[in-house]
Design a protein around this motif. Sequence first.
Motif, PDB file in Angstrom:
ATOM      1  N   GLU A   1     123.896  62.968  83.568  1.00 49.54           N
ATOM      2  CA  GLU A   1     124.369  62.103  82.491  1.00 49.54           C
ATOM      3  C   GLU A   1     123.768  62.514  81.149  1.00 49.54           C
ATOM      4  N   ALA A   2     122.570  63.043  81.155  1.00 48.09           N
ATOM      5  CA  ALA A   2     121.910  63.535  79.938  1.00 48.09           C
ATOM      6  C   ALA A   2     121.488  64.983  80.173  1.00 48.09           C
TER       7      ALA A   2
ATOM      8  N   PRO B   1     116.107  65.224  82.908  1.00 42.13           N
ATOM      9  CA  PRO B   1     115.883  63.774  82.946  1.00 42.13           C
ATOM     10  C   PRO B   1     116.246  63.238  84.329  1.00 42.13           C
ATOM     11  N   ASN B   2     115.748  62.077  84.653  1.00 40.16           N
ATOM     12  CA  ASN B   2     115.994  61.500  85.969  1.00 40.16           C
ATOM     13  C   ASN B   2     117.446  61.074  86.159  1.00 40.16           C
ATOM     14  N   ASN B   3     118.191  60.963  85.059  1.00 36.83           N
ATOM     15  CA  ASN B   3     119.600  60.583  85.171  1.00 36.83           C
ATOM     16  C   ASN B   3     120.541  61.781  85.012  1.00 36.83           C
ATOM     17  N   TYR B   4     119.987  62.995  85.155  1.00 32.70           N
ATOM     18  CA  TYR B   4     120.846  64.175  85.081  1.00 32.70           C
ATOM     19  C   TYR B   4     121.936  64.072  86.143  1.00 32.70           C
TER      20      TYR B   4
ATOM     21  N   ASP C   1     115.866  60.647  91.235  1.00 30.20           N
ATOM     22  CA  ASP C   1     117.116  60.065  91.693  1.00 30.20           C
ATOM     23  C   ASP C   1     117.808  61.033  92.648  1.00 30.20           C
TER      24      ASP C   1
ATOM     25  N   PRO D   1     128.800  65.207  80.927  1.00 32.07           N
ATOM     26  CA  PRO D   1     128.219  65.412  82.256  1.00 32.07           C
ATOM     27  C   PRO D   1     129.176  65.958  83.302  1.00 32.07           C
TER      28      PRO D   1
ATOM     29  N   GLN E   1     122.332  67.349  92.453  1.00 28.41           N
ATOM     30  CA  GLN E   1     123.044  68.090  91.415  1.00 28.41           C
ATOM     31  C   GLN E   1     122.228  69.285  90.927  1.00 28.41           C
TER      32      GLN E   1
ATOM     33  N   ALA F   1     120.560  63.096  91.075  1.00 34.39           N
ATOM     34  CA  ALA F   1     120.040  64.137  90.193  1.00 34.39           C
ATOM     35  C   ALA F   1     119.468  65.296  91.005  1.00 34.39           C
TER      36      ALA F   1
END
Length: 242
Positions: free
Chosen positions: A102-103, A97-100, A38, A136, A44, A41
């Motif tokens: 957020e996790a 994770p790919n949604n970092y 992503d 996050p 970030q 991600a």
Amino acid sequence: MLVNLVPSASAAIDFATASLARPRPEKKPAPVAPDVIDPVARTQISLEYASLQYKDHCPLGMYVVPSPETLMVWDAVFFVHQGYYADAIFKFRLTFPNNYPEAPPVVQFMTDVVFHPLISHTGIFNLAPRFRPWRPKEHRVFDVLHWIKTAFKKHALDEIKESDCLNKEAYRYHESTSSFAGLASQSSLLSQSAPALFDRDHPSMKGKPRDAMPFRELPPEQLQLQRKKIGLQECAEDKEHP
């Protein structure tokens, strides 16, 4: 971020080659292929890695580099300076994770085996005592790195709850500190051994991300040269056993 590195008497870190120091028998979190990361991600994680150059962001005695395969995996080594695990050399890996962000990232110790209440027999490190819940917009990777270092200190071990322990045997620290100290010291000694530091190219690592921070053993003459370059004096034991 590489700072204040002092190699041991028989080891050096080889950043030019890549292999995994200690294989794990279990399946690790699969890294995300670069083409499906992503963009948020990726940005970030890139910014947070760059921020490790700032003062106090990367803990003293800890060194971190991204995997050659993907930005979503960071390899790290932690030189413990004092306490129950003094002189230990622990290698660990962060998998994002790919949604970092957020996790949180998954932290797994690659050194086999680290005797610690928050580290499972497969090397997974429990972030929960420090990040409950993960926020996050507030928590960052350098917070994770500092928690990893703190978790090896006495005051943190004293505060660990049994419900957070991934290694229940190690939790018996609260019952017998002397027994725990002996097992922690043994873990430290094992982490310094040649098999722990120099085990490379194990078949179980086929298809896994290469270790970006492999160790290689130096011949005596090269070791002596490197020690001179960084100003290390020859100790009495070295003189007795050339």
